[in-house]
Design a protein around this motif. Structure first.
Motif, PDB file in Angstrom:
ATOM      1  N   ASP A  74       0.860  -1.177   0.000  1.00 27.09           N
ATOM      2  CA  ASP A  74       0.000   0.000   0.000  1.00 27.09           C
ATOM      3  C   ASP A  74       0.900   1.232   0.000  1.00 27.09           C
ATOM      4  O   ASP A  74       1.577   1.503   0.990  1.00 27.09           O
ATOM      5  N   GLU A  75       0.923   1.933  -1.131  1.00 27.46           N
ATOM      6  CA  GLU A  75       1.786   3.107  -1.320  1.00 27.46           C
ATOM      7  C   GLU A  75       3.241   2.776  -0.954  1.00 27.46           C
ATOM      8  O   GLU A  75       3.842   3.418  -0.093  1.00 27.46           O
ATOM      9  N   THR A  77       6.095   3.343  -2.201  1.00 29.21           N
ATOM     10  CA  THR A  77       7.204   4.274  -2.424  1.00 29.21           C
ATOM     11  C   THR A  77       6.881   5.704  -1.999  1.00 29.21           C
ATOM     12  O   THR A  77       7.619   6.626  -2.350  1.00 29.21           O
ATOM     13  N   ARG A  78       5.824   5.879  -1.252  1.00 29.69           N
ATOM     14  CA  ARG A  78       5.467   7.232  -0.804  1.00 29.69           C
ATOM     15  C   ARG A  78       6.573   7.774   0.109  1.00 29.69           C
ATOM     16  O   ARG A  78       6.989   7.126   1.056  1.00 29.69           O
ATOM     17  N   LYS A  85      13.102   4.076  -4.617  1.00 27.69           N
ATOM     18  CA  LYS A  85      11.947   3.631  -5.414  1.00 27.69           C
ATOM     19  C   LYS A  85      12.370   2.540  -6.388  1.00 27.69           C
ATOM     20  O   LYS A  85      11.696   1.522  -6.518  1.00 27.69           O
ATOM     21  N   VAL A 104      -0.355  -4.136  -5.663  1.00 30.03           N
ATOM     22  CA  VAL A 104       0.200  -2.817  -5.380  1.00 30.03           C
ATOM     23  C   VAL A 104      -0.934  -1.810  -5.414  1.00 30.03           C
ATOM     24  O   VAL A 104      -1.623  -1.674  -6.427  1.00 30.03           O
ATOM     25  N   SER A 106      -1.549   2.085  -5.225  1.00 30.06           N
ATOM     26  CA  SER A 106      -0.744   3.293  -5.351  1.00 30.06           C
ATOM     27  C   SER A 106      -1.552   4.411  -5.989  1.00 30.06           C
ATOM     28  O   SER A 106      -2.359   4.173  -6.882  1.00 30.06           O
ATOM     29  N   GLU A 108       0.158   6.769  -7.410  1.00 31.77           N
ATOM     30  CA  GLU A 108       1.058   7.208  -8.477  1.00 31.77           C
ATOM     31  C   GLU A 108       0.783   6.368  -9.720  1.00 31.77           C
ATOM     32  O   GLU A 108       1.164   5.205  -9.787  1.00 31.77           O
ATOM     33  N   GLU A 111       3.633   4.577 -11.401  1.00 31.34           N
ATOM     34  CA  GLU A 111       4.063   3.399 -10.645  1.00 31.34           C
ATOM     35  C   GLU A 111       3.177   2.198 -10.994  1.00 31.34           C
ATOM     36  O   GLU A 111       3.659   1.110 -11.268  1.00 31.34           O
TER      37      GLU A 111
END
Length: 148
Positions: A74-75, A77-78, A85, A104, A106, A108, A111
């Motif tokens: 859950d997110e 690479t935040r 990343k 995943v 995200s 983004e 991403e």
């Protein structure tokens, strides 16, 4: 907790003899995971003092010895830098190559499009589309995301 204890926590049962945690096994596991996942920091360093990217890699690394069949990110690479990343993306790809199911979540879009084999689009909590990789373009995903 120190990094080495943190990454070993889910595997404590495997690191004991007669109910006693073998520190040498904890150190060995932590060293191997830190090397495999390029976690930068000292084994005795508090995990909370690592950079965001290294904290994220440590969270992922500690579950790998348990050989999960499914991992939900859950997110993932935040708030981490570009280098971290890339490392997280590589880890996710390795998991899928090893046959692990990966979800995943995200916000983004780049991403999602870069990682996904299939994209589930939600709008206002309802599914508005399920796209295969070749159908999942920015335009198509965004059109579905705002259609609800």
């Amino acid at each position: 907790m120190p990094v080495q204890d943190n990454v070993a926590l889910p595997s404590l049962r495997d690191l004991t003899d007669g109910g006693v945690v073998r520190r040498s096994r904890v150190r060995d596991m932590a060293r191997n995971l830190a090397q495999r996942f390029d976690i930068r920091g000292r084994p005795g360093q508090a995990a909370g003092t690592l950079s965001g990217g290294n904290q994220q890699k440590a969270v992922i690394a500690k579950w790998i010895p348990k050989r999960p069949r499914l991992v939900i990110f859950d997110e993932p690479t935040r708030g981490i830098d570009v280098g971290a990343k890339t490392a997280i993306y590589t880890l996710i790809e390795e998991l899928t190559s090893d046959g692990v199911g990966v979800i995943v979540i995200s916000s983004e879009l780049s991403e999602v499009l870069g990682l996904a084999r299939r994209v589930l689009v939600l709008s206002h909590g309802r599914q508005t589309g399920l796209l295969e990789r070749d159908e999942a373009t920015e335009e198509h995903v965004m059109a579905l995301a705002v259609s609800g």
